[in-house]
Enzyme design. Structure first.
Site, short mmCIF file in Angstrom:
data_model
loop_
_atom_site.label_atom_id
_atom_site.label_comp_id
_atom_site.label_asym_id
_atom_site.label_seq_id
_atom_site.Cartn_x
_atom_site.Cartn_y
_atom_site.Cartn_z
N HIS A 114 -72.15 -15.02 61.75
CA HIS A 114 -72.55 -16.22 62.84
C HIS A 114 -73.50 -16.65 63.20
O HIS A 114 -74.73 -15.37 62.29
CB HIS A 114 -71.79 -15.59 64.08
CG HIS A 114 -71.32 -16.57 65.26
ND1 HIS A 114 -72.28 -16.48 66.23
CD2 HIS A 114 -70.50 -16.73 66.12
CE1 HIS A 114 -71.80 -16.91 66.97
NE2 HIS A 114 -71.21 -17.75 67.27
N ASP A 191 -70.67 -6.78 63.56
CA ASP A 191 -70.29 -7.15 64.64
C ASP A 191 -68.44 -7.65 65.06
O ASP A 191 -67.94 -8.74 64.37
CB ASP A 191 -70.85 -8.71 64.18
CG ASP A 191 -70.72 -10.18 64.99
OD1 ASP A 191 -70.03 -10.26 66.06
OD2 ASP A 191 -70.54 -10.97 65.35
N GLN A 194 -65.10 -10.77 66.84
CA GLN A 194 -63.76 -11.06 67.18
C GLN A 194 -62.46 -10.74 66.83
O GLN A 194 -61.60 -10.43 66.39
CB GLN A 194 -63.68 -12.54 65.53
CG GLN A 194 -64.55 -13.79 65.48
CD GLN A 194 -64.01 -14.49 66.58
OE1 GLN A 194 -63.12 -14.57 66.69
NE2 GLN A 194 -65.15 -15.46 67.10
N LYS A 217 -64.03 -12.60 74.90
CA LYS A 217 -63.54 -13.23 73.74
C LYS A 217 -62.17 -12.33 73.56
O LYS A 217 -61.22 -12.45 72.57
CB LYS A 217 -63.74 -12.99 72.53
CG LYS A 217 -64.58 -14.31 71.78
CD LYS A 217 -64.85 -13.78 70.83
CE LYS A 217 -66.54 -14.37 70.51
NZ LYS A 217 -66.56 -16.80 70.21
N CYS A 355 -71.01 -22.14 64.40
CA CYS A 355 -72.36 -21.51 64.72
C CYS A 355 -72.65 -20.66 63.57
O CYS A 355 -72.30 -19.53 63.53
CB CYS A 355 -72.18 -20.83 66.26
SG CYS A 355 -71.99 -21.38 67.39
N1 ALA Z 1 -68.28 -17.57 67.98
C1 ALA Z 1 -68.05 -19.05 68.62
C2 ALA Z 1 -66.44 -19.01 67.85
O1 ALA Z 1 -66.27 -19.01 67.18
C3 ALA Z 1 -68.35 -19.78 69.91
O2 ALA Z 1 -66.64 -20.24 68.41
#
Ligand code: ALA
Length: 397
Positions: A114, A191, A194, A217, A355
């Site tokens: 990202h 990171d 997610q 998230k 992103c």
């Molecule tokens: N990183 C976030 C996305 O993947 C904003 O939508």
């Protein structure tokens, strides 16, 4: 674990929300925790010696302990509250990077990062004269571990890699990646933006040096995130920002910094956000990751098999080890047109570069449509998505 826990679906009963990788919806308990704090318990933390402030400080610090337990950190002081993943990575790039990375050194990232895990390192490289090295991917959208091994040299001073790809859904073999770096004494930042809402995280078992994520998230509020760092690293890093709270003693001649974690938390923090974050952790803990993962897997496998039936649709990211994220192209329509038509049917998806522009270049696509799941999604949401995509095909062919 149900749609009923999320007030947004009372207001928008026909909403099919398939954009949780961008940000998840909030359960009532999280919204209520923030509201309750502002309505009944509001005061600053770490400053007042009156009851309200002491109570606020206690809840704030309990949440730090809760966050530490959530990712199995050994010490609460290894949890630094930030604005989110992006700020956490910037903090490490600035305070650890500037200390450890010099001209001629190399930082390893992957092709699926990202922007938040690219640009801070790129900026650091420009400042100190170091270079980025990129781990390539195989056809399934997995990291090529042989290529990774070859990149690890005596020049490597840091590996910074995403745990779960926000585009491909790939769950990376983080433990293996960390072990290989550590065999050469190279620290690793993960990171986890997610990952945290979907997988149980154990930073001690992973043995990562830094693990970063955002509350928003994982069903918590925006504007709150975590930097987990091993004490040995955090101890030697200089403060990120300076001001109130991060000091022990100030004179006009000199400032003595506060102990961990406060050294990295200048200014009044997002107190209500942190309290909401605590409620989000409670919410996830009540459900448990076993249920969350089995729900994710059910949605992922149903959606994948239904999407594969659509002619002209191509899925990017076909790893066997995947989280609830599916990105695709449809040959007859641009991702933005697909998202616009789906939106007319109250189906929220993300379209664009996600992103991750370097990944789009790597995959040689201008944009992707992405669906991503949360604990409120049902199989019927997938059926509606498939009907919506039928409509897209009818319009564009
Ligand atoms: N990183 C976030 C996305 O993947 C904003 O939508």
């Amino acid at each position: 674990m149900s749609k009923k826990d999320f007030p947004i679906f009372d207001k928008h009963p026909s909403l099919v929300f398939l954009d949780s990788a961008s940000t998840s919806q909030k359960p009532r308990s999280v919204i209520d925790a923030e509201l309750q704090f502002y309505n009944n318990d509001y005061a600053n933390v770490h400053r007042g010696i009156y009851q309200l402030s002491e109570n606020a400080t206690a809840v704030f610090e309990e949440t730090r302990r809760k966050a530490a337990d959530f990712i199995h950190a050994e010490y609460a002081h290894e949890i630094i509250f930030t604005k989110g993943t992006t700020e956490s990575i910037n903090l490490v790039a600035q305070c650890f990077g500037c200390l450890q990375i010099k001209s001629g050194d190399e930082i390893i990232l992957s092709a699926m990062e990202h922007h938040a895990n690219i640009i801070p390192w790129q900026q650091l490289c420009e400042r100190v004269g170091s270079t980025l090295k990129i781990i390539s991917l195989n056809k399934s959208g997995e990291l090529d571990l042989d290529a990774y091994e070859k990149l690890l040299t005596e020049k490597t001073k840091l590996v910074a890699v995403i745990h779960v790809s926000n585009v491909l859904g790939t769950i990376n073999p983080i433990k293996k990646i960390i072990a290989r770096a550590h065999a050469k004494n190279i620290p690793v930042l993960v990171d986890g933006a997610q990952a945290v809402g979907h997988l149980a995280i154990d930073v001690q078992d992973l043995d990562c040096d830094f693990y970063v994520f955002s509350a928003h998230k994982m069903y918590g509020p925006t504007g709150v995130g975590v930097l987990y760092g091993k004490t040995a690293h955090l101890d030697v890093m200089s403060p990120y920002q300076t001001g109130g709270n991060m000091i022990r003693r100030v004179t006009f001649e000199k400032t003595e910094f506060n102990v961990l974690p406060y050294k990295f938390e200048a200014g009044t923090p997002n107190i209500a956000g942190v309290i909401g974050f605590g409620a989000a952790i409670d919410y996830i803990n009540q459900i448990g990751f076993e249920k969350i993962q089995s729900h994710d897997n059910k949605l992922l496998s149903y959606a994948t098999s239904e999407l594969e039936k659509i002619s002209g649709l191509k899925i990017f990211g076909t790893s066997k080890n995947k989280s609830g994220v599916i990105s695709f192209t449809v040959d007859c329509a641009h991702a933005h047109d697909i998202a616009t038509i789906l939106d007319q049917l109250h189906i929220a998806v993300r379209a664009g570069h996600h992103c991750a522009m370097p990944l789009m270049d790597y995959l040689n696509v201008p944009a992707l449509t992405r669906v991503s799941f949360g604990i409120y999604n049902e199989l019927s949401d997938i059926d509606k998505l498939i009907l919506g995509l039928d409509k897209v095909r009818k319009i564009f062919t």
